[in-house]
Design a protein around this motif. Structure first.
Motif, short mmCIF file in Angstrom:
data_model
loop_
_atom_site.label_atom_id
_atom_site.label_comp_id
_atom_site.label_asym_id
_atom_site.label_seq_id
_atom_site.Cartn_x
_atom_site.Cartn_y
_atom_site.Cartn_z
N VAL A 83 2.57 1.60 -3.56
CA VAL A 83 1.60 1.98 -4.59
C VAL A 83 1.13 3.42 -4.39
O VAL A 83 1.05 4.19 -5.36
N SER A 84 0.83 3.81 -3.15
CA SER A 84 0.37 5.18 -2.92
C SER A 84 1.49 6.19 -3.18
O SER A 84 1.23 7.28 -3.68
N MET A 85 2.74 5.82 -2.87
CA MET A 85 3.86 6.71 -3.15
C MET A 85 4.00 6.92 -4.66
O MET A 85 4.16 8.05 -5.13
N ILE B 124 0.83 -1.21 0.00
CA ILE B 124 0.00 0.00 0.00
C ILE B 124 0.86 1.25 0.00
O ILE B 124 0.60 2.21 -0.73
N CYS B 125 1.92 1.25 0.79
CA CYS B 125 2.81 2.42 0.86
C CYS B 125 3.50 2.67 -0.48
O CYS B 125 3.57 3.81 -0.96
N ALA C 297 1.69 6.54 -6.93
CA ALA C 297 0.53 7.31 -7.41
C ALA C 297 0.70 8.79 -7.10
O ALA C 297 0.38 9.65 -7.93
N THR C 298 1.22 9.10 -5.93
CA THR C 298 1.44 10.50 -5.55
C THR C 298 2.50 11.14 -6.44
O THR C 298 2.32 12.27 -6.93
N TYR C 299 3.61 10.43 -6.66
CA TYR C 299 4.64 10.94 -7.56
C TYR C 299 4.10 11.14 -8.96
O TYR C 299 4.38 12.15 -9.62
#
Length: 121
Positions: free
Chosen positions: A94-96, A91-92, A98-100
């Protein structure tokens, strides 16, 4: 404005945000509601940034203290975190990413708009 008044203003806005988030049927956190209130007051110029600068600077410089309760909670639930470590890491990551990706897309879009605006002038 004296420091005590500044503290009172900031904490009153936080209290008002807490009250509003309880009254509004939407799941908006207290802190977000308080920040929206503060933004509104500053945007409407009902509150001047200079009038609360001392207390805001102090809170910003000592922000690390606000993360201590979260860190203690993480330590209290160590077994739960250990059992789900793989899922948490996925999760960390994938979310990182996506944020980038979102940040890069916004920068690309803004640069493209700025370049297009420069050509028309």
């Amino acid at each position: 404005m004296p420091l005590i008044k500044q503290i009172f203003v900031v904490f009153f806005i936080c209290l008002l945000g807490n009250f509003l988030s309880e009254c509004i049927p939407l799941p908006i956190p207290n802190s977000i509601m308080a920040m929206v209130l503060m933004l509104g007051l500053l945007a409407l110029r009902w509150l001047r940034a200079d009038s609360i600068r001392q207390v805001v600077d102090f809170l910003q410089k000592n922000m690390v203290f606000f993360f201590i309760p979260s860190g203690v909670s993480l330590l209290e639930h160590y077994e739960l975190l250990r059992d789900n470590l793989a899922a948490i890491l996925v999760i960390c990551v994938v979310s990182m990413l996506a944020t980038y990706g979102a940040a890069a897309g916004v920068v690309w879009l803004v640069l493209r708009i700025m370049k297009k605006g420069g050509e028309t002038q």
